[in-house]
Design a protein around this motif. Sequence first.
Motif, PDB file in Angstrom:
ATOM      1  N   ILE A  66      42.747  41.077  40.511  1.00 58.94           N
ATOM      2  CA  ILE A  66      43.888  40.160  40.541  1.00 58.94           C
ATOM      3  C   ILE A  66      43.515  38.982  41.431  1.00 58.94           C
ATOM      4  O   ILE A  66      42.891  39.152  42.468  1.00 58.94           O
ATOM      5  CB  ILE A  66      45.153  40.874  41.054  1.00 58.94           C
ATOM      6  N   ARG A  67      43.882  37.798  41.024  1.00 61.01           N
ATOM      7  CA  ARG A  67      43.531  36.610  41.789  1.00 61.01           C
ATOM      8  C   ARG A  67      44.223  36.607  43.147  1.00 61.01           C
ATOM      9  O   ARG A  67      45.269  37.213  43.323  1.00 61.01           O
ATOM     10  CB  ARG A  67      43.908  35.363  41.011  1.00 61.01           C
ATOM     11  N   TYR A  68      43.624  35.888  44.073  1.00 60.25           N
ATOM     12  CA  TYR A  68      44.073  35.875  45.473  1.00 60.25           C
ATOM     13  C   TYR A  68      45.522  35.412  45.610  1.00 60.25           C
ATOM     14  O   TYR A  68      46.350  36.096  46.201  1.00 60.25           O
ATOM     15  CB  TYR A  68      43.126  34.979  46.267  1.00 60.25           C
ATOM     16  N   ARG A  69      45.842  34.254  45.052  1.00 61.65           N
ATOM     17  CA  ARG A  69      47.202  33.734  45.196  1.00 61.65           C
ATOM     18  C   ARG A  69      48.212  34.591  44.449  1.00 61.65           C
ATOM     19  O   ARG A  69      49.339  34.768  44.898  1.00 61.65           O
ATOM     20  CB  ARG A  69      47.263  32.288  44.724  1.00 61.65           C
ATOM     21  N   THR A  70      47.820  35.170  43.322  1.00 57.93           N
ATOM     22  CA  THR A  70      48.722  36.051  42.581  1.00 57.93           C
ATOM     23  C   THR A  70      49.005  37.313  43.385  1.00 57.93           C
ATOM     24  O   THR A  70      50.150  37.780  43.435  1.00 57.93           O
ATOM     25  CB  THR A  70      48.113  36.427  41.220  1.00 57.93           C
ATOM     26  N   ALA A  71      47.999  37.862  44.029  1.00 58.76           N
ATOM     27  CA  ALA A  71      48.197  39.059  44.856  1.00 58.76           C
ATOM     28  C   ALA A  71      49.126  38.762  46.027  1.00 58.76           C
ATOM     29  O   ALA A  71      49.962  39.587  46.393  1.00 58.76           O
ATOM     30  CB  ALA A  71      46.858  39.586  45.357  1.00 58.76           C
ATOM     31  N   LEU A  72      48.996  37.566  46.599  1.00 55.91           N
ATOM     32  CA  LEU A  72      49.875  37.213  47.713  1.00 55.91           C
ATOM     33  C   LEU A  72      51.321  37.085  47.268  1.00 55.91           C
ATOM     34  O   LEU A  72      52.234  37.542  47.945  1.00 55.91           O
ATOM     35  CB  LEU A  72      49.412  35.902  48.351  1.00 55.91           C
ATOM     36  N   LEU A  73      51.527  36.467  46.108  1.00 54.06           N
ATOM     37  CA  LEU A  73      52.896  36.246  45.646  1.00 54.06           C
ATOM     38  C   LEU A  73      53.543  37.498  45.083  1.00 54.06           C
ATOM     39  O   LEU A  73      54.734  37.722  45.267  1.00 54.06           O
ATOM     40  CB  LEU A  73      52.923  35.125  44.596  1.00 54.06           C
ATOM     41  N   THR A  74      52.789  38.311  44.370  1.00 57.96           N
ATOM     42  CA  THR A  74      53.404  39.472  43.710  1.00 57.96           C
ATOM     43  C   THR A  74      53.432  40.713  44.575  1.00 57.96           C
ATOM     44  O   THR A  74      54.286  41.579  44.368  1.00 57.96           O
ATOM     45  CB  THR A  74      52.677  39.801  42.401  1.00 57.96           C
ATOM     46  N   LEU A  75      52.530  40.848  45.532  1.00 58.41           N
ATOM     47  CA  LEU A  75      52.498  42.053  46.370  1.00 58.41           C
ATOM     48  C   LEU A  75      52.914  41.796  47.811  1.00 58.41           C
ATOM     49  O   LEU A  75      53.744  42.507  48.364  1.00 58.41           O
ATOM     50  CB  LEU A  75      51.104  42.666  46.353  1.00 58.41           C
ATOM     51  N   ALA A  76      52.321  40.793  48.418  1.00 60.17           N
ATOM     52  CA  ALA A  76      52.564  40.582  49.847  1.00 60.17           C
ATOM     53  C   ALA A  76      53.958  40.037  50.122  1.00 60.17           C
ATOM     54  O   ALA A  76      54.618  40.485  51.066  1.00 60.17           O
ATOM     55  CB  ALA A  76      51.510  39.638  50.407  1.00 60.17           C
ATOM     56  N   ALA A  77      54.409  39.102  49.318  1.00 60.11           N
ATOM     57  CA  ALA A  77      55.725  38.500  49.569  1.00 60.11           C
ATOM     58  C   ALA A  77      56.865  39.518  49.495  1.00 60.11           C
ATOM     59  O   ALA A  77      57.712  39.546  50.391  1.00 60.11           O
ATOM     60  CB  ALA A  77      55.960  37.339  48.608  1.00 60.11           C
ATOM     61  N   PRO A  78      56.923  40.403  48.483  1.00 60.23           N
ATOM     62  CA  PRO A  78      58.002  41.399  48.483  1.00 60.23           C
ATOM     63  C   PRO A  78      57.927  42.385  49.648  1.00 60.23           C
ATOM     64  O   PRO A  78      58.959  42.769  50.196  1.00 60.23           O
ATOM     65  CB  PRO A  78      57.827  42.125  47.151  1.00 60.23           C
TER      66      PRO A  78
END
Length: 137
Positions: A66-78
């Motif tokens: 999974i791309r870096y920014r996608t992982a941050l938005l979909t996993l880290a933010a929640p």
Amino acid sequence: MARPIKETTDRSPTNLLVAMVLLGSGSFLWIRAALSAPSTLALTAAMDGCLTAGIAGVMLALLHGIRYRTALLTLAAPIVLVQFVASGATVPSFLPVLGLELTAFGLFGLPLSRLPQRRPTAPGSAHAMGPAHPSPS
């Protein structure tokens, strides 16, 4: 014939910018919290679990492509949102935990921003191996 080779693009300057912002802001948060009261770095078990889940979740997502920014938005933010709601924004250990997570996400992003990104070749450019064989049945 051989399979088509995936083309690569240049390194991502956007990922480097995101990683540097996360690293800087995360370091600032937990250093500021540590200077204000050294006891704020003593994490509760619940916050330690959220910290582990956030960092491990993003690491596993990155390992699975999974791309870096996608992982941050979909996993880290929640996960950060759940930490904020669970702590009620009153627990003094929320800011150091957020700072540690942001620092870790920034450290993950630094080497990822230096790697070339892969993109698949266009479907029309792939060479067909030939017509499919008819079924024996």
